[in-house]
Scaffold this active site. Structure first.
Site, PDB file in Angstrom:
ATOM      1  N   GLU A   1      -3.708  18.798 -31.168  1.00 39.77           N
ATOM      2  CA  GLU A   1      -2.522  18.905 -30.293  1.00 39.77           C
ATOM      3  C   GLU A   1      -2.757  17.924 -29.133  1.00 39.77           C
ATOM      4  O   GLU A   1      -2.065  16.926 -29.014  1.00 39.77           O
ATOM      5  CB  GLU A   1      -2.354  20.344 -29.796  1.00 39.77           C
ATOM      6  CG  GLU A   1      -1.167  20.537 -28.847  1.00 39.77           C
ATOM      7  CD  GLU A   1      -1.069  21.957 -28.283  1.00 39.77           C
ATOM      8  OE1 GLU A   1      -2.063  22.707 -28.345  1.00 39.77           O
ATOM      9  OE2 GLU A   1       0.022  22.303 -27.753  1.00 39.77           O
TER      10      GLU A   1
ATOM     11  N   ASP B   1       6.265  27.686 -31.551  1.00 38.11           N
ATOM     12  CA  ASP B   1       5.088  27.799 -30.685  1.00 38.11           C
ATOM     13  C   ASP B   1       5.266  28.887 -29.616  1.00 38.11           C
ATOM     14  O   ASP B   1       4.800  29.998 -29.800  1.00 38.11           O
ATOM     15  CB  ASP B   1       4.741  26.436 -30.057  1.00 38.11           C
ATOM     16  CG  ASP B   1       3.271  26.301 -29.682  1.00 38.11           C
ATOM     17  OD1 ASP B   1       2.488  27.219 -29.986  1.00 38.11           O
ATOM     18  OD2 ASP B   1       2.896  25.268 -29.091  1.00 38.11           O
TER      19      ASP B   1
ATOM     20  N   HIS C   1       3.903  29.373 -36.870  1.00 39.75           N
ATOM     21  CA  HIS C   1       3.181  29.029 -35.647  1.00 39.75           C
ATOM     22  C   HIS C   1       4.023  29.440 -34.457  1.00 39.75           C
ATOM     23  O   HIS C   1       4.857  28.669 -33.980  1.00 39.75           O
ATOM     24  CB  HIS C   1       2.869  27.522 -35.625  1.00 39.75           C
ATOM     25  CG  HIS C   1       2.105  27.072 -34.417  1.00 39.75           C
ATOM     26  ND1 HIS C   1       1.499  25.838 -34.348  1.00 39.75           N
ATOM     27  CD2 HIS C   1       1.838  27.666 -33.232  1.00 39.75           C
ATOM     28  CE1 HIS C   1       0.905  25.689 -33.183  1.00 39.75           C
ATOM     29  NE2 HIS C   1       1.107  26.801 -32.473  1.00 39.75           N
TER      30      HIS C   1
ATOM     31  N   HIS D   1      -5.699  25.820 -34.112  1.00 39.59           N
ATOM     32  CA  HIS D   1      -5.053  24.713 -33.417  1.00 39.59           C
ATOM     33  C   HIS D   1      -6.039  23.544 -33.389  1.00 39.59           C
ATOM     34  O   HIS D   1      -7.214  23.722 -33.028  1.00 39.59           O
ATOM     35  CB  HIS D   1      -4.735  25.084 -31.972  1.00 39.59           C
ATOM     36  CG  HIS D   1      -3.569  26.000 -31.794  1.00 39.59           C
ATOM     37  ND1 HIS D   1      -3.456  27.200 -32.431  1.00 39.59           N
ATOM     38  CD2 HIS D   1      -2.446  25.873 -31.030  1.00 39.59           C
ATOM     39  CE1 HIS D   1      -2.319  27.784 -32.072  1.00 39.59           C
ATOM     40  NE2 HIS D   1      -1.674  26.992 -31.215  1.00 39.59           N
TER      41      HIS D   1
ATOM     42  N   HIS E   1       3.360  32.101 -30.859  1.00 41.64           N
ATOM     43  CA  HIS E   1       2.523  33.052 -30.126  1.00 41.64           C
ATOM     44  C   HIS E   1       3.453  34.104 -29.556  1.00 41.64           C
ATOM     45  O   HIS E   1       4.356  33.766 -28.771  1.00 41.64           O
ATOM     46  CB  HIS E   1       1.778  32.350 -28.992  1.00 41.64           C
ATOM     47  CG  HIS E   1       0.960  31.179 -29.465  1.00 41.64           C
ATOM     48  ND1 HIS E   1      -0.404  31.249 -29.639  1.00 41.64           N
ATOM     49  CD2 HIS E   1       1.320  29.912 -29.834  1.00 41.64           C
ATOM     50  CE1 HIS E   1      -0.856  30.081 -30.072  1.00 41.64           C
ATOM     51  NE2 HIS E   1       0.177  29.258 -30.206  1.00 41.64           N
TER      52      HIS E   1
END
Ligand code: ADE
Ligand code: ZN
Length: 346
Positions: free
Chosen positions: A208, A286, A25, A205, A27
């Site tokens: 969150e 992340d 995970h 996702h 980006h």
């Protein structure tokens, strides 16, 4: 089950650093460090809203997911060429390899970039070239997951998927990212059904900032195989039982949760509770350029705050391979490397 020897607390950071791990995970646009951002801005003649690297880093204080996404989006304006995407992904993979990440499943989106006038092909080709180079250079395996932006319409996500199909061979799966609350997974039922029919692996996702109901619908409507974040699952005992029973992995990102105020302090993070409940939780970075750390900093800071043990470290690294989309042979090989690291550590 592999027997983990006790490790003194002061030796644990070294073990966390050394252990082979997968990152599932992150980006890639969130790995764009200010130094590279300024260099790309200069290369492409793009004006920066900040005077220098320090001023930009100083702006990285967030109230919630949306306040982060606004700054993150502004940062992507410097990306203009295939080489820019290559350079960004190559920098991440070099940094990840230094943290003993041996396998990475990398999120990216194309809607941000097509919105800036770039082609989907250019984005995917640049990122993919970096993945291929990293295997040869660092011995790291890497694959790409295309995330749809959930604040946009499902029609736009369907278009995004169609535009990516000429590069289908370079993609592992699809995901769902961006502003969560108000954009439930079921908004994307048709595009996920289409991706599934095309053989893409599926993640989203959920949980969150959004409620447990979003995790249920990611599983039951989108039919995803992993949940990204998912930390709000603890509010729903039936959901916790489902996640544990079906071994649905959660890709947890502790420093992200801290920086986006999903949890007030790392000491209050629920990673330990998730593991105790038998959930296949993993640790990930992340958006490491924005949240103050790559994967090993996520491990070391969270372990210190929660007083986690070598047994937890083994479980999290093991989970990262178990939860990955790599084939069983390579998975076994990585787990053997993990076992050897723990056996030889003293
Ligand atoms: N895009 C980049 N980082 C994200 C996050 N933490 N949540 C949702 N979308 C994102
Ligand atoms: Zn994310």
């Amino acid at each position: 089950m592999f027997k983990v020897k006790p490790v003194a607390a002061d030796r644990l950071p070294e073990l966390l650093r050394l252990m082979p791990k997968a990152e599932l995970h992150m980006h890639v646009e969130g790995s764009l460090e200010p130094e590279l951002m300024f260099a790309l801005a200069q290369r492409n003649g793009v004006a920066m809203a900040y005077r220098d690297v320090e001023a930009l880093r100083g702006a990285y204080v967030f109230d919630d997911l949306q306040s982060f996404l606004d700054i993150y989006h502004a940062g992507t304006l410097v990306l203009r060429t295939e080489q820019d995407f290559y350079d960004m992904a190559h920098a991440y993979l070099a940094r990840a390899a230094a943290d003993n990440v041996v396998h990475a499943e990398i999120f990216f989106d194309t809607q941000t970039h097509t919105g800036h006038g770039l082609s989907t092909d250019l984005v995917i080709k640049g990122l993919h070239r970096a993945c291929v180079a990293a295997q040869a250079e660092f011995g790291i395996s890497a694959a790409l997951i295309l995330c749809f932006l959930r604040h946009l319409s499902e029609h736009e996500a369907l278009e995004c998927l169609e535009q990516a199909l000429p590069q289908r061979d370079k993609l592992l799966g699809v995901g769902l990212a961006s502003s969560e609350v108000g954009h439930p997974p079921e908004k994307f039922a048709r595009v996920f059904a289409r991706a599934r029919a095309l053989g893409f692996r599926l993640v989203a996702h959920a949980g969150e900032e959004g409620p447990p109901a979003y995790i249920w619908s990611a599983l039951d409507v989108l039919k995803v195989e992993r949940i990204d974040h998912g930390v709000r699952a603890l509010r729903d005992p039936a959901l916790m039982a489902r996640l544990a029973r079906d071994r649905i992995p959660l890709t947890v990102c502790p420093l992200s949760n801290l920086k986006l105020r999903v949890c007030p302090t790392l000491a209050q993070h629920n990673l330990g509770h998730l593991l105790d409940a038998g959930i296949v939780a993993t640790v990930n970075s992340d958006d490491p350029a924005y949240f103050g750390g790559y994967i090993n900093q996520n491990f070391t800071q969270t372990f210190a705050a929660l007083d986690l043990s070598a047994q937890h470290a083994y479980q999290l690294a093991y989970n990262s391979f178990a939860a990955s989309f790599i084939d069983e042979t390579l998975k076994r090989r990585y787990i053997e490397r993990l076992n050897a690291t723990f056996e030889n550590f003293n």
